[in-house]
Design a protein around this motif. Structure first.
Motif, PDB file in Angstrom:
ATOM      1  N   ILE A  73      11.169 -91.738  63.422  1.00 52.91           N
ATOM      2  CA  ILE A  73      10.208 -91.243  64.412  1.00 52.91           C
ATOM      3  C   ILE A  73      10.885 -91.399  65.771  1.00 52.91           C
ATOM      4  CG2 ILE A  73       7.896 -91.573  65.408  1.00 52.91           C
ATOM      5  CD1 ILE A  73       7.081 -92.797  62.643  1.00 52.91           C
ATOM      6  N   ASP A  97      10.817 -91.784  69.020  1.00 51.74           N
ATOM      7  CA  ASP A  97       9.808 -92.035  70.060  1.00 51.74           C
ATOM      8  C   ASP A  97      10.396 -92.806  71.245  1.00 51.74           C
ATOM      9  OD1 ASP A  97       7.303 -91.863  71.176  1.00 51.74           O
ATOM     10  OD2 ASP A  97       6.499 -93.594  70.094  1.00 51.74           O
ATOM     11  N   ALA A 121      10.346 -84.649  65.348  1.00 55.91           N
ATOM     12  CA  ALA A 121      10.696 -84.127  66.677  1.00 55.91           C
ATOM     13  C   ALA A 121       9.474 -83.654  67.458  1.00 55.91           C
ATOM     14  CB  ALA A 121      11.690 -82.981  66.534  1.00 55.91           C
ATOM     15  N   PHE A 122       8.470 -83.128  66.750  1.00 58.45           N
ATOM     16  CA  PHE A 122       7.285 -82.601  67.445  1.00 58.45           C
ATOM     17  C   PHE A 122       6.121 -82.592  66.462  1.00 58.45           C
ATOM     18  CE2 PHE A 122       4.471 -79.458  69.328  1.00 58.45           C
ATOM     19  CZ  PHE A 122       4.589 -79.696  70.694  1.00 58.45           C
TER      20      PHE A 122
END
Ligand code: IPE
Ligand code: IPE
Ligand code: MG
Length: 250
Positions: free
Chosen positions: A22, A24, A67-68
């Motif tokens: 993830i 982030d 990524a999104f």
């Protein structure tokens, strides 16, 4: 008397087959430097490339990067546009550098809601289609890049397809198995993630690989994604190798 461990093929620390990350902390990384959030995302792409390269060198067969998310559309339009511009740029670069990509030991494929008429811009979908059609996966690390991805949405679309097959009489609801759901997921045919890494200090899945993570090991750290180094990745692997995976057994 002290016993000395000998590393053999049998007890060699286990290398995960599939690592999911993830990505982030881009925004906080940028804020710490007085930069725009979009610059944090750009730095995040460098970290992505660095870790793909390294993981492929180590021989990890599958990687999945978040990524999104399907929920990230809720961000300010300027930031969403900047992220779409990054995907667009990465895809066009990949198209331009086909020959170089052939030499790379990893191959990107895209997962998420990639349906035409959905939320992703049509030109990005067209580029994804084009890249997906021609990339040969042979002997390469498969890199799944999750865009417009939501774990609940992924399960829902799988269930809808199976419901459809039941409605037409092609399938009997009573005969459905976990494998039938798996076969309809974006990651069909790939092993589930052994290890899920989330940097940036948050300890949650944020709708990532909900079905697939049933028996995944988790590794969290406070490092912000753009700062994530190959040494951090190695540390996650070393910690993973010490875990005792029981899968419900005794
Ligand atoms: C991750 O970084 C990238 C995306 C979610 C697209 P963030 O943008 O979430 O960064 P933080 O969490 O605000 O620091
Ligand atoms: C998860 O990060 C999604 C990606 C990294 C693409 P978010 O920053 O969107 O997650 P939350 O909102 O902190 O849960
Ligand atoms: Mg975030």
């Amino acid at each position: 008397m002290q016993q000395r461990a000998t590393i053999t093929e049998q007890n060699r620390p286990a290398l995960p087959r599939h690592v999911a990350i993830i990505m982030d902390g881009n925004g906080r990384w940028a804020a710490q430097r007085g930069l725009l959030r979009s610059e944090g995302h750009r730095a995040g792409v460098d970290a992505f490339e660095r870790i793909c390269e390294h993981a492929a060198d180590l021989g990890i067969a599958h990687l999945t990067f978040y990524a999104f998310s399907a929920e990230n559309w809720a961000r300010p339009q300027g930031e969403v546009d900047a992220l779409m511009a990054l995907f667009r740029r990465q895809l066009s670069e990949a198209k331009r550098r086909r020959v170089e990509n052939e030499q790379k030991r990893w191959r990107i494929r895209y997962i998420g809601d990639l349906q035409p008429g959905g939320l992703l811009p049509a030109d990005i979908l067209a580029l994804v289609d084009e890249m997906q059609a021609e990339s040969s996966m042979q002997d390469k690390t498969v890199v799944n890049l999750a865009i417009n991805y939501g774990g609940q949405q992924e399960i829902l679309q799988a269930v809808k397809q199976l419901a459809q097959a039941c409605a037409t009489g092609e399938r009997d609801p009573a005969s459905l198995t976990e494998q039938d759901i798996e076969a309809q997921l974006y990651t069909a045919g790939q092993p589930p993630p052994d290890l899920i890494i989330r940097p940036s200090g948050e300890q949650r899945l944020s709708n990532f690989l909900l079905w697939q993570s049933a028996y995944a090991e988790f590794w969290f750290s406070d490092i912000l994604w753009p700062d994530f180094s190959t040494a951090d990745f190695d540390q996650a692997l070393a910690d993973y190798a010490k875990r005792n995976r029981r899968y419900g057994g005794a």
